[in-house]
Write an enzyme that holds these catalytic residues in place. Structure first.
Site, PDB file in Angstrom:
ATOM      1  N   ASP A 155       3.127  -0.381   4.170  1.00 39.71           N
ATOM      2  CA  ASP A 155       2.330   0.578   3.396  1.00 39.71           C
ATOM      3  C   ASP A 155       3.268   1.534   2.643  1.00 39.71           C
ATOM      4  O   ASP A 155       2.817   2.360   1.850  1.00 39.71           O
ATOM      5  CB  ASP A 155       1.306   1.320   4.263  1.00 39.71           C
ATOM      6  CG  ASP A 155       1.949   2.177   5.335  1.00 39.71           C
ATOM      7  OD1 ASP A 155       3.177   2.137   5.505  1.00 39.71           O
ATOM      8  OD2 ASP A 155       1.186   2.912   6.021  1.00 39.71           O
ATOM      9  N   GLU A 174      12.110   2.830  14.519  1.00 42.17           N
ATOM     10  CA  GLU A 174      12.601   3.411  13.266  1.00 42.17           C
ATOM     11  C   GLU A 174      13.251   4.753  13.537  1.00 42.17           C
ATOM     12  O   GLU A 174      12.621   5.655  14.118  1.00 42.17           O
ATOM     13  CB  GLU A 174      11.427   3.580  12.269  1.00 42.17           C
ATOM     14  CG  GLU A 174      11.902   4.238  10.969  1.00 42.17           C
ATOM     15  CD  GLU A 174      10.845   4.276   9.869  1.00 42.17           C
ATOM     16  OE1 GLU A 174       9.766   3.664  10.033  1.00 42.17           O
ATOM     17  OE2 GLU A 174      11.119   4.919   8.837  1.00 42.17           O
TER      18      GLU A 174
HETATM   19  O1  KIV Z   1       5.618   0.736   5.404  1.00 40.58           O
HETATM   20  C1  KIV Z   1       6.748   0.359   5.730  1.00 40.58           C
HETATM   21  O2  KIV Z   1       7.533  -0.188   4.958  1.00 40.58           O
HETATM   22  C2  KIV Z   1       7.136   0.598   7.101  1.00 40.58           C
HETATM   23  C3  KIV Z   1       8.598   0.676   7.346  1.00 40.58           C
HETATM   24  C4  KIV Z   1       9.058   2.052   7.057  1.00 40.58           C
HETATM   25  C5  KIV Z   1       8.924   0.246   8.687  1.00 40.58           C
HETATM   26  O3  KIV Z   1       6.322   0.782   7.943  1.00 40.58           O
END
Ligand code: KIV
Length: 294
Positions: A48, A186
């Protein structure tokens, strides 16, 4: 690259068992998915984060299921064999188990995903269990979880002190018990990531900015190539400055059109003399001598 066979969950666990690092990138569109597939990336996340990288929002919160499905379908068309994970957007799973299962099911049925990802720890264990019971593989996401960035005090390292680190480790255990196949950590300290990886059972631990000791690595595609103009986080490595290449190309185009240097004959098509004469007389209504009325 030779045609690759479809990457499956058992293939990922085989890589884990052999100690081979799993490669994972975000992706949001068809051409990039095509290149990632050619490069042999194991897993693709349609994150997202597309709200920021592709749609220009300041956060991921405005992203809808419709946005996610549209982009995930495009990625699947470009990367038919990668293990494709759809990221559940804000409020697509938080309200109830039923909403979570329905939206996870949309990723599978409408966008041919292999799994979904959602953010959160113990409080999300019931959602994970409900989605897993529906037969949909789920990836958890702990540490810096962007949908809760406001509550976490911004985009910063999580689990720095022992108490908060213990909470993340406990959350990882709860998610594992609830049935995730993997957990993304993360922006947590490397030692916490290593500890969780060492203690993980039948679950794949992935690192985004959390050090080398997980079963694999994730990066945001735009950060690899300098394609997000607002900032590049420290955890990212820039492999090329594609943003500069694109900007230089755009400036050259504007300059050449302005100077009437583009297009050149090789960039357009001529017309046969006889056909052109006939066109003139057709436009003329067959009358000779009149100027054509275009
Ligand atoms: O939305 C995304 O790309 C993510 C990453 C930050 C892990 O959730």
């Amino acid at each position: 690259m030779a045609e690759r066979k479809k990457m499956t969950l058992p293939d990922l666990f085989t890589k884990k068992a052999k100690g081979e690092p799993i490669t994972w990138l975000t992706c949001y569109d068809y051409p990039t998915a095509y290149f990632q597939e050619q490069a042999g990336v194991d897993m693709i996340l349609v994150g997202d984060s597309l709200g920021m990288t592709m749609l220009g929002y300041d956060s991921t919160l405005p992203v809808t299921m419709e946005d996610m499905i549209r982009h995930t379908q495009a990625v699947r068309r470009g990367a038919p064999t990668a293990f494709l994970i759809g990221d559940m957007p804000y409020m697509s799973y938080q309200p109830s188990d039923e909403i979570a299962v329905r939206n996870a099911g949309r990723f599978m049925a409408e966008a041919a995903c292999d799994a979904v990802k959602l953010e959160g720890g113990a409080e999300m264990a019931p959602r994970v269990a409900a989605i897993a019971r529906a037969g949909i593989p789920v990836m958890g996401h702990l540490g810096l979880t962007p949908q809760s960035a406001s509550a976490l005090g911004g985009f910063r390292l999580q689990g720095k002190d022992a108490e908060r680190a213990r909470k993340i480790a406990d959350d990882a255990r709860m998610l594992e018990e609830a049935g995730v196949f993997g957990i993304l950590l993360e922006l947590v300290p490397d030692r916490l990531c290593r500890l969780i990886t060492e203690r993980a059972g039948d679950v794949i631990i992935m690192s985004l900015g959390s050090g080398p000791d997980a079963h694999g690595q994730l990066l945001i595609y735009h950060d690899l190539f300098g394609l997000y103009p607002k900032f590049t986080p420290r955890m990212a490595k820039r492999y090329a400055d594609a943003g500069k290449v694109i900007l230089d190309g755009l400036k050259a185009y504007v300059g050449e059109v302005t100077a009437r240097e583009f297009p050149q004959p090789e960039n357009y098509f001529g017309m046969d003399d006889r056909e052109y004469e006939e066109l003139l007389s057709l436009l003329d209504g067959g009358r000779k001598g009149d100027e054509p009325k275009l």
